[in-house]
Design a protein around this motif. Structure first.
Motif, PDB file in Angstrom:
ATOM      1  N   LEU A 164       0.851  -1.192   0.000  1.00 60.29           N
ATOM      2  CA  LEU A 164       0.000   0.000   0.000  1.00 60.29           C
ATOM      3  C   LEU A 164       0.886   1.242   0.000  1.00 60.29           C
ATOM      4  O   LEU A 164       2.032   1.203   0.473  1.00 60.29           O
ATOM      5  N   ALA A 165       0.342   2.340  -0.530  1.00 66.23           N
ATOM      6  CA  ALA A 165       1.131   3.577  -0.598  1.00 66.23           C
ATOM      7  C   ALA A 165       0.262   4.776  -0.289  1.00 66.23           C
ATOM      8  O   ALA A 165      -0.939   4.798  -0.575  1.00 66.23           O
ATOM      9  N   VAL A 166       0.900   5.779   0.311  1.00 64.09           N
ATOM     10  CA  VAL A 166       0.271   7.075   0.552  1.00 64.09           C
ATOM     11  C   VAL A 166       1.348   8.135   0.328  1.00 64.09           C
ATOM     12  O   VAL A 166       2.533   7.886   0.616  1.00 64.09           O
ATOM     13  N   GLY A 169     -11.934   2.512   0.346  1.00 61.57           N
ATOM     14  CA  GLY A 169     -10.660   2.731   1.021  1.00 61.57           C
ATOM     15  C   GLY A 169      -9.466   2.754   0.100  1.00 61.57           C
ATOM     16  O   GLY A 169      -8.342   3.062   0.542  1.00 61.57           O
ATOM     17  N   LEU A 170      -9.658   2.462  -1.181  1.00 56.23           N
ATOM     18  CA  LEU A 170      -8.563   2.485  -2.156  1.00 56.23           C
ATOM     19  C   LEU A 170      -8.923   3.429  -3.303  1.00 56.23           C
ATOM     20  O   LEU A 170     -10.052   3.407  -3.815  1.00 56.23           O
ATOM     21  N   LYS A 207       6.768  -1.907  -9.084  1.00 54.73           N
ATOM     22  CA  LYS A 207       5.830  -2.913  -8.610  1.00 54.73           C
ATOM     23  C   LYS A 207       4.439  -2.302  -8.519  1.00 54.73           C
ATOM     24  O   LYS A 207       4.281  -1.125  -8.187  1.00 54.73           O
ATOM     25  N   VAL A 208       3.432  -3.122  -8.793  1.00 48.76           N
ATOM     26  CA  VAL A 208       2.044  -2.653  -8.691  1.00 48.76           C
ATOM     27  C   VAL A 208       1.719  -2.412  -7.223  1.00 48.76           C
ATOM     28  O   VAL A 208       1.955  -3.278  -6.363  1.00 48.76           O
ATOM     29  N   THR A 209       1.197  -1.244  -6.946  1.00 54.90           N
ATOM     30  CA  THR A 209       0.950  -0.825  -5.562  1.00 54.90           C
ATOM     31  C   THR A 209      -0.460  -0.247  -5.457  1.00 54.90           C
ATOM     32  O   THR A 209      -0.906   0.492  -6.343  1.00 54.90           O
ATOM     33  N   ASP A 210      -1.158  -0.585  -4.374  1.00 58.89           N
ATOM     34  CA  ASP A 210      -2.482  -0.005  -4.127  1.00 58.89           C
ATOM     35  C   ASP A 210      -2.316   1.363  -3.473  1.00 58.89           C
ATOM     36  O   ASP A 210      -1.574   1.510  -2.487  1.00 58.89           O
ATOM     37  N   LEU A 211      -3.034   2.360  -4.010  1.00 67.04           N
ATOM     38  CA  LEU A 211      -2.997   3.712  -3.452  1.00 67.04           C
ATOM     39  C   LEU A 211      -4.134   3.864  -2.449  1.00 67.04           C
ATOM     40  O   LEU A 211      -5.315   3.647  -2.778  1.00 67.04           O
ATOM     41  N   LEU A 212      -3.781   4.226  -1.245  1.00 65.70           N
ATOM     42  CA  LEU A 212      -4.763   4.336  -0.170  1.00 65.70           C
ATOM     43  C   LEU A 212      -5.614   5.585  -0.344  1.00 65.70           C
ATOM     44  O   LEU A 212      -5.100   6.674  -0.620  1.00 65.70           O
ATOM     45  N   ASP A 213      -6.932   5.425  -0.179  1.00 65.18           N
ATOM     46  CA  ASP A 213      -7.842   6.565  -0.167  1.00 65.18           C
ATOM     47  C   ASP A 213      -7.887   7.082   1.271  1.00 65.18           C
ATOM     48  O   ASP A 213      -8.717   6.644   2.081  1.00 65.18           O
ATOM     49  N   LEU A 214      -6.979   7.981   1.592  1.00 64.84           N
ATOM     50  CA  LEU A 214      -6.846   8.439   2.966  1.00 64.84           C
ATOM     51  C   LEU A 214      -8.105   9.151   3.442  1.00 64.84           C
ATOM     52  O   LEU A 214      -8.477   9.083   4.612  1.00 64.84           O
ATOM     53  N   HIS A 215      -8.756   9.824   2.519  1.00 61.74           N
ATOM     54  CA  HIS A 215      -9.994  10.522   2.857  1.00 61.74           C
ATOM     55  C   HIS A 215     -11.030   9.530   3.387  1.00 61.74           C
ATOM     56  O   HIS A 215     -11.645   9.732   4.451  1.00 61.74           O
ATOM     57  N   ALA A 216     -11.216   8.426   2.663  1.00 60.19           N
ATOM     58  CA  ALA A 216     -12.215   7.428   3.066  1.00 60.19           C
ATOM     59  C   ALA A 216     -11.785   6.686   4.325  1.00 60.19           C
ATOM     60  O   ALA A 216     -12.609   6.376   5.201  1.00 60.19           O
ATOM     61  N   THR A 250      -4.459  14.781  -3.900  1.00 64.90           N
ATOM     62  CA  THR A 250      -4.707  13.368  -4.178  1.00 64.90           C
ATOM     63  C   THR A 250      -6.067  13.186  -4.853  1.00 64.90           C
ATOM     64  O   THR A 250      -6.193  12.463  -5.844  1.00 64.90           O
ATOM     65  N   SER A 251      -7.096  13.847  -4.333  1.00 63.78           N
ATOM     66  CA  SER A 251      -8.441  13.728  -4.910  1.00 63.78           C
ATOM     67  C   SER A 251      -8.474  14.263  -6.340  1.00 63.78           C
ATOM     68  O   SER A 251      -9.070  13.642  -7.233  1.00 63.78           O
TER      69      SER A 251
END
Length: 862
Positions: free
Chosen positions: A596-598, A690-691, A700-709, A747-748
């Protein structure tokens, strides 16, 4: 002193006074009640009248006497200043100048008596006297009373006692002698470098110090403020505005910026022509401006400042701007370019058509324009003194001309480089090679590549050599190729001199780099003036001649300057775009999500917290943290409520802390993996709560965290969260002091398809508006230093950005009320953390870019 010498002194003093008088009369229209200004104007005319009476110039005395009567009435408050009266006095000043030109040429006045002007002056004076209650004293009485009322001269030495006039010819001769002294100094220093005599060394160093101070002193005597040229422009602008039926306000900034007298003389006519063009072609008539939503009075701004060893002069108007389509059509009609050339031209290239000889868009020939002689001469004259002319225009918003000119042409610092010629040259220096000098004002940096490794850093693209310099390609030019002297490749070293030619950078490859020296510029003979690669010559310390390279000429000869400025600007925008998308990410693992990434810019701190310190309050995990109660939430539980919560059992717990002003929250993760900086080019959206989606980060493929959610799910008191609205946008500038808010908004917006530029102040926002093409502005009402309102006011005054829509980011209902009642230039407003509403407003503003009438002020919302 004989009569001719007295007349000469009279002419010098009077011309100085009259030059100031033009500006003072224009200023008097703005400040008609200023007693000091009236007294200064009166004293000038009175002094000229008194002196010419003593010298027997009857016509001059009669004209100035009558104008003095009118000025005396103004000074005594017996009449009001009017535009007609100012015009009459200025006409008198012109006549005085004409008479003085005749006196300078022939030693006496001409036959013209100027009876018609004298009658008008007399009628104006008598009319005022008749209107005055109780009658007005005669002209002689006025003159007498004015002398009696004049303030007593201050005791002590006057200004005239502390200054003397020196003939410019004498200054030029003195400057030439100092130049020869500098050459002799250089020769002695070079000789001393090969000696071991301590006495000679001390003496030469002392000579070096004295010569440098003498050189600076003599150069200062030749320096004049640019205000010397600007002083006559208020009169020029006033006269042109009156004749064209326009209202134009002239603003001048930096009038005390100093230049060499030679430069001052060279730019005098080009500046005047540019100002006349702005008044004629640039600023519209009042009725046209009002119809276009502009104030009736146009503004012409002159600005001068020092930068990088040069003087920058900017002449800007807020007028109609340049219609490039009209320029292209006119140029084709005049046969200056072909139709296919016009179709391929960029707007920047089309704007440069105004500099072509014979080009004019004026419908008819007037005393000001229409003959096609002007801007090409301006460009030629500025380039003759080593300057650069740049034109920027936006249709309907105004035009800005930027001049970059050197401080002086006499003595300049230069970099000495050498070039080995293939043929045997008797004039080669001891160091091996012919020496050339590059003016230091064009120098950016020096690069030395050694051995085969260095040579491999030079790449070829379409048979053009490039050097990859800090991530960008720098075109290379070999001096030997430009001068056609034959290149030698036997050296294992590549010396690159990085130069700036106008707005292009390139590397000049030379065989050797010697040193920097102060050189005395000598002009080239007429046989060599046609060679564009040379700007002059100088004598080196050993008595040999070295040619001074013309950097702009070399750029043109080599083809570096052929690439249009628009293409260079597009490349800069491409690099800026790439840089803006290159971000630093925090990588971590949580539950079944291995990667995961932020954005690291959103993270406040990384902490390891012992499980024994974790408590519970209100049904949630908390910890005492830095004098506060920090809420903790497990990311794995937030993303997968049914999954095993590993973060809650490992000790110590790894926590990522986020905060915004007074609010903080800690997100517990299974493991913090790494911090990676990468250019995110591949994105894929995700439907999972949440993503935001997925991207390739660190290969590498990484999931981006939806920090807002995520934060909303952990604590819905932080902000209200709704489904993000997807939109395809342009470039958005986020002006917000809080880094956390900026990061969330960025980010949004980026996941919605917008390109984002960030700034944290009004000053920074204005700089970004100048550097980038911004489509929509998002500004917080707590933006320093003036709560966002100052940014809006500055934007609405600037040509080119006045029409950009702006969305206010508010914190509370009070700010919403303020936006409704006083929009301050904002097109809409939304709460900072209402992401859905913000994206909807942004989409509306972005879609209305092509139709400004669709943008309503915030106060007009229902």
């Amino acid at each position: 002193m004989d009569d001719q010498e007295v007349i000469r002194e009279f002419l010098i003093e009077s011309n100085e006074n009259l030059a100031r008088l033009d500006q003072e009369m224009v200023e008097l229209e703005k400040r008609p009640k200023d007693p000091q200004l009236l007294a200064s104007i009166f004293r000038t005319i009175h002094t000229i009248k008194g002196t010419c009476g003593f010298l027997g110039f009857a016509s001059l005395e009669a004209v100035t006497h009558l104008s003095e009567n009118i000025l005396s009435q103004l000074r005594d408050g017996k009449r009001e200043i009017t535009p007609e009266l100012v015009t009459l006095i200025l006409e008198t000043v012109d006549v005085v100048k004409t008479i003085m030109v005749g006196i300078e040429a022939n030693g006496r006045e001409g036959p013209e008596a100027y009876d018609e002007l004298r009658e008008r002056l007399k009628a104006a004076s008598v009319a005022a006297s008749a209107d005055a209650t109780g009658g007005a004293p005669g002209a002689d009485a006025h003159a007498t009373s004015s002398e009696a009322d004049a303030p007593a001269a201050p005791k002590g030495p006057s200004v005239s006692d502390s200054t003397i006039r020196v003939d410019v010819v004498l200054l030029d001769k003195l400057m030439n002698l100092v130049g020869e002294l500098v050459l002799a100094r250089n020769q002695i220093l070079q000789f001393n470098a090969h000696q071991e005599d301590s006495t000679l060394n001390a003496t030469s160093q002392r000579l070096n110090l004295i010569t440098t101070e003498l050189q600076e002193g003599v150069m200062k005597t030749r320096m004049q403020p640019i205000g010397v040229v600007w002083n006559k422009l208020p009169r020029v602008v006033r006269d042109l505005a009156t004749s064209f039926g326009k209202q134009i306000r002239l603003e001048m900034d930096g009038a005390d910026t100093e230049l060499d007298k030679t430069i001052i003389e060279a730019i005098k006519d080009p500046l005047t022509h540019i100002v006349r063009n702005c008044c004629d072609h640039g600023v519209e008539k009042p009725e046209v401006r009002i119809r276009n939503g502009k104030p009736a009075q146009g503004t012409l701004t002159l600005r001068a400042f020092h930068e990088g060893g040069q003087v920058n002069i900017e002449i800007a108007d807020d007028g109609a701007g340049i219609d490039v389509q009209i320029l292209k059509s006119k140029a084709v009609q005049l046969g200056l370019i072909r139709m296919e050339q016009a179709e391929r031209m960029t707007d920047r290239e089309a704007s440069a058509l105004v500099f072509l000889p014979g080009f004019s868009t004026a419908a008819k020939v007037t005393s000001v324009s229409g003959r096609g002689v002007g801007m090409d001469v301006v460009k030629t004259n500025i380039e003759k003194i080593g300057g650069v002319v740049d034109l920027v225009s936006r249709l309907g918003e105004g035009t800005t001309l930027k001049l970059k000119i050197p401080l002086t042409l006499a003595i300049i610092p230069g970099l000495v480089v050498t070039l080995r010629e293939r043929r045997s040259a008797p004039r080669e220096s001891e160091g091996g090679g012919v020496r050339y000098v590059i003016p230091q004002v064009s120098l950016l940096e020096l690069i030395r590549l050694e051995g085969d490794t260095g040579k491999r850093q030079i790449e070829r693209i379409h048979d053009t050599p490039f050097y990859r310099r800090r991530g960008s390609l720098l075109p290379l030019v070999y001096l030997a190729d430009v001068l056609k002297v034959g290149r030698t490749d036997d050296s294992g070293v590549v010396n690159i001199v990085v130069l700036q030619a106008e707005d292009r950078q390139f590397g000049l490859v030379v065989d050797g780099i010697s040193d920097t020296q102060e050189i005395v510029v000598k002009p080239l003979g007429k046989q060599l003036k046609s060679l564009n690669c040379y700007a002059g010559a100088t004598i080196m310390g050993d008595g040999r001649v070295a040619l001074i390279l013309d950097v702009s000429g070399i750029a043109q000869l080599s083809g570096v300057a052929r690439e249009s400025r628009d293409k260079a600007g597009a490349e800069m925008q491409r690099r800026d775009h790439a840089d803006s998308e290159r971000q630093t990410f925090l990588l971590f693992r949580a539950g079944s999500f291995e990667r995961l990434a932020v954005p690291l810019s959103l993270v406040a701190r990384l902490e390891e917290i012992s499980l024994s310190k974790i408590e519970h309050a209100g049904g949630k995990r908390v910890v005492q943290y830095r004098g506060r109660i920090l809420q903790l939430a497990s990311l794995a539980q937030l993303l997968e409520p049914d999954a095993v919560d590993n973060a809650a059992v490992q000790d110590p717990a790894q926590v990522v802390v986020f905060n915004n002003a007074e609010r903080s929250i800690g997100i517990m993760v299974d493991q913090i993996l790494d911090i990676v900086e990468d250019h995110v080019s591949i994105r894929q959206t995700a439907a999972r709560q949440g993503l935001l989606g997925s991207a390739v980060i660190g290969k590498k493929v990484t999931d981006l965290l939806d920090l807002h959610a995520v934060i909303h799910a952990a604590d819905d008191g932080w902000f209200a969260s709704q489904e993000a609205q997807r939109a395809s946008g342009a470039t958005v500038m986020v002006a917000e002091p809080s880094p956390f808010v900026r990061g969330l908004v960025r980010t949004s917006l980026e996941m919605a398809g917008y390109r984002v530029i960030e700034t944290d102040s009004t000053h920074g926002a204005l700089q970004e508006l100048e550097r980038h093409k911004i489509d929509v502005v998002l500004a917080g009402l707590d933006l320093p230093p003036d709560n966002g309102c100052g940014l809006m006011q500055a934007m609405r005054r600037l040509p080119g950005v006045a029409q950009i829509p702006a969305l206010a980011l508010i914190d509370n209902a009070e700010q919403a009320k303020t936006c409704r009642e006083h929009p301050q230039g904002f097109s809409d407003y939304q709460t900072k953390f209402d992401r859905d509403a913000m994206l909807q407003s942004l989409a509306r503003l972005a879609s209305a870019l092509g139709a400004p009438e669709a943008l309503v002020p915030a106060g007009g919302r229902g």
